[in-house]
Motif scaffolding. Structure first.
Motif, PDB file in Angstrom:
ATOM      1  N   ARG A  53      -8.854 -29.927  12.624  1.00 25.97           N
ATOM      2  CA  ARG A  53      -8.010 -30.762  13.494  1.00 25.97           C
ATOM      3  C   ARG A  53      -7.868 -32.152  12.891  1.00 25.97           C
ATOM      4  O   ARG A  53      -8.122 -33.155  13.554  1.00 25.97           O
ATOM      5  CB  ARG A  53      -8.609 -30.829  14.886  1.00 25.97           C
ATOM      6  CG  ARG A  53      -8.546 -29.499  15.573  1.00 25.97           C
ATOM      7  CD  ARG A  53      -8.994 -29.599  16.990  1.00 25.97           C
ATOM      8  NE  ARG A  53      -8.778 -28.317  17.626  1.00 25.97           N
ATOM      9  CZ  ARG A  53      -8.488 -28.181  18.882  1.00 25.97           C
ATOM     10  NH1 ARG A  53      -8.401 -29.234  19.652  1.00 25.97           N
ATOM     11  NH2 ARG A  53      -8.300 -26.991  19.388  1.00 25.97           N
ATOM     12  N   TRP A  54      -7.500 -32.179  11.632  1.00 26.98           N
ATOM     13  CA  TRP A  54      -7.264 -33.440  10.935  1.00 26.98           C
ATOM     14  C   TRP A  54      -6.235 -33.201   9.842  1.00 26.98           C
ATOM     15  O   TRP A  54      -5.881 -32.070   9.546  1.00 26.98           O
ATOM     16  CB  TRP A  54      -8.560 -34.012  10.360  1.00 26.98           C
ATOM     17  CG  TRP A  54      -9.369 -33.054   9.536  1.00 26.98           C
ATOM     18  CD1 TRP A  54     -10.280 -32.145   9.998  1.00 26.98           C
ATOM     19  CD2 TRP A  54      -9.334 -32.897   8.120  1.00 26.98           C
ATOM     20  NE1 TRP A  54     -10.810 -31.434   8.954  1.00 26.98           N
ATOM     21  CE2 TRP A  54     -10.259 -31.881   7.780  1.00 26.98           C
ATOM     22  CE3 TRP A  54      -8.627 -33.506   7.101  1.00 26.98           C
ATOM     23  CZ2 TRP A  54     -10.482 -31.478   6.475  1.00 26.98           C
ATOM     24  CZ3 TRP A  54      -8.856 -33.114   5.797  1.00 26.98           C
ATOM     25  CH2 TRP A  54      -9.775 -32.105   5.503  1.00 26.98           C
ATOM     26  N   GLU A  55      -5.728 -34.295   9.303  1.00 27.43           N
ATOM     27  CA  GLU A  55      -4.733 -34.192   8.242  1.00 27.43           C
ATOM     28  C   GLU A  55      -4.993 -35.233   7.172  1.00 27.43           C
ATOM     29  O   GLU A  55      -5.663 -36.240   7.410  1.00 27.43           O
ATOM     30  CB  GLU A  55      -3.316 -34.364   8.787  1.00 27.43           C
ATOM     31  CG  GLU A  55      -2.986 -35.780   9.207  1.00 27.43           C
ATOM     32  CD  GLU A  55      -1.526 -35.960   9.631  1.00 27.43           C
ATOM     33  OE1 GLU A  55      -0.803 -34.973   9.786  1.00 27.43           O
ATOM     34  OE2 GLU A  55      -1.123 -37.115   9.817  1.00 27.43           O
ATOM     35  N   LEU A  56      -4.436 -34.964   6.027  1.00 28.48           N
ATOM     36  CA  LEU A  56      -4.354 -35.933   4.949  1.00 28.48           C
ATOM     37  C   LEU A  56      -2.877 -36.221   4.775  1.00 28.48           C
ATOM     38  O   LEU A  56      -2.045 -35.312   4.869  1.00 28.48           O
ATOM     39  CB  LEU A  56      -4.938 -35.356   3.656  1.00 28.48           C
ATOM     40  CG  LEU A  56      -6.416 -34.995   3.705  1.00 28.48           C
ATOM     41  CD1 LEU A  56      -6.765 -34.063   2.562  1.00 28.48           C
ATOM     42  CD2 LEU A  56      -7.274 -36.241   3.662  1.00 28.48           C
ATOM     43  N   ARG A  57      -2.511 -37.464   4.563  1.00 28.10           N
ATOM     44  CA  ARG A  57      -1.100 -37.792   4.334  1.00 28.10           C
ATOM     45  C   ARG A  57      -1.020 -38.817   3.206  1.00 28.10           C
ATOM     46  O   ARG A  57      -1.901 -39.669   3.060  1.00 28.10           O
ATOM     47  CB  ARG A  57      -0.412 -38.270   5.601  1.00 28.10           C
ATOM     48  CG  ARG A  57      -1.058 -39.422   6.286  1.00 28.10           C
ATOM     49  CD  ARG A  57      -0.313 -39.788   7.592  1.00 28.10           C
ATOM     50  NE  ARG A  57      -1.039 -40.807   8.296  1.00 28.10           N
ATOM     51  CZ  ARG A  57      -1.796 -40.592   9.356  1.00 28.10           C
ATOM     52  NH1 ARG A  57      -1.901 -39.390   9.879  1.00 28.10           N
ATOM     53  NH2 ARG A  57      -2.442 -41.594   9.926  1.00 28.10           N
ATOM     54  N   TYR A  58       0.032 -38.693   2.434  1.00 29.13           N
ATOM     55  CA  TYR A  58       0.142 -39.481   1.214  1.00 29.13           C
ATOM     56  C   TYR A  58       1.551 -40.013   1.002  1.00 29.13           C
ATOM     57  O   TYR A  58       2.528 -39.354   1.356  1.00 29.13           O
ATOM     58  CB  TYR A  58      -0.189 -38.611  -0.006  1.00 29.13           C
ATOM     59  CG  TYR A  58      -1.555 -37.997   0.018  1.00 29.13           C
ATOM     60  CD1 TYR A  58      -2.649 -38.678  -0.494  1.00 29.13           C
ATOM     61  CD2 TYR A  58      -1.753 -36.726   0.534  1.00 29.13           C
ATOM     62  CE1 TYR A  58      -3.915 -38.108  -0.483  1.00 29.13           C
ATOM     63  CE2 TYR A  58      -3.011 -36.144   0.545  1.00 29.13           C
ATOM     64  CZ  TYR A  58      -4.080 -36.841   0.039  1.00 29.13           C
ATOM     65  OH  TYR A  58      -5.324 -36.271   0.051  1.00 29.13           O
ATOM     66  N   HIS A  59       1.623 -41.184   0.350  1.00 32.91           N
ATOM     67  CA  HIS A  59       2.878 -41.598  -0.253  1.00 32.91           C
ATOM     68  C   HIS A  59       3.110 -40.613  -1.399  1.00 32.91           C
ATOM     69  O   HIS A  59       2.155 -40.274  -2.104  1.00 32.91           O
ATOM     70  CB  HIS A  59       2.766 -43.004  -0.875  1.00 32.91           C
ATOM     71  CG  HIS A  59       2.585 -44.111   0.091  1.00 32.91           C
ATOM     72  ND1 HIS A  59       1.385 -44.763   0.252  1.00 32.91           N
ATOM     73  CD2 HIS A  59       3.470 -44.693   0.929  1.00 32.91           C
ATOM     74  CE1 HIS A  59       1.530 -45.701   1.146  1.00 32.91           C
ATOM     75  NE2 HIS A  59       2.778 -45.682   1.594  1.00 32.91           N
TER      76      HIS A  59
END
Length: 84
Positions: A53-59
């Motif tokens: 129940r988590w995410e990684l997000r990137y430019h």
């Protein structure tokens, strides 16, 4: 077409995970790698691991991708040219 393949998307142990999914442009939408805000004209790359129940997000540039953020409006109508 370029012979350059896109970089492999691989999280680093130092990347920060987030428990809230936020839209680009929201002040809390930060990049997992550089921790700078992700602007509303940027399409973040998001990773949602399995049942977590988590995410990684990137430019995109933080993962080594080149972007064309200045011309996002050019992409909005491309679907109309697709064959049926």
């Amino acid at each position: 077409m370029s012979n350059n393949l896109p970089p492999q998307i691989k999280p680093l142990p130092t990347d920060v995970s987030f428990t809230q999914s936020r839209d680009a442009g929201d002040p809390g939408c930060l990049c997992s790698r550089c921790l700078l805000p992700i602007g509303k004209n940027t399409a973040p790359i998001r990773l949602f691991p399995g049942n977590a129940r988590w995410e990684l997000r990137y430019h995109p540039m933080c993962l080594g991708f080149e972007t064309n953020d200045n011309n996002l409006d050019d992409w909005k109508e491309d679907y109309k040219d697709l064959p049926y």
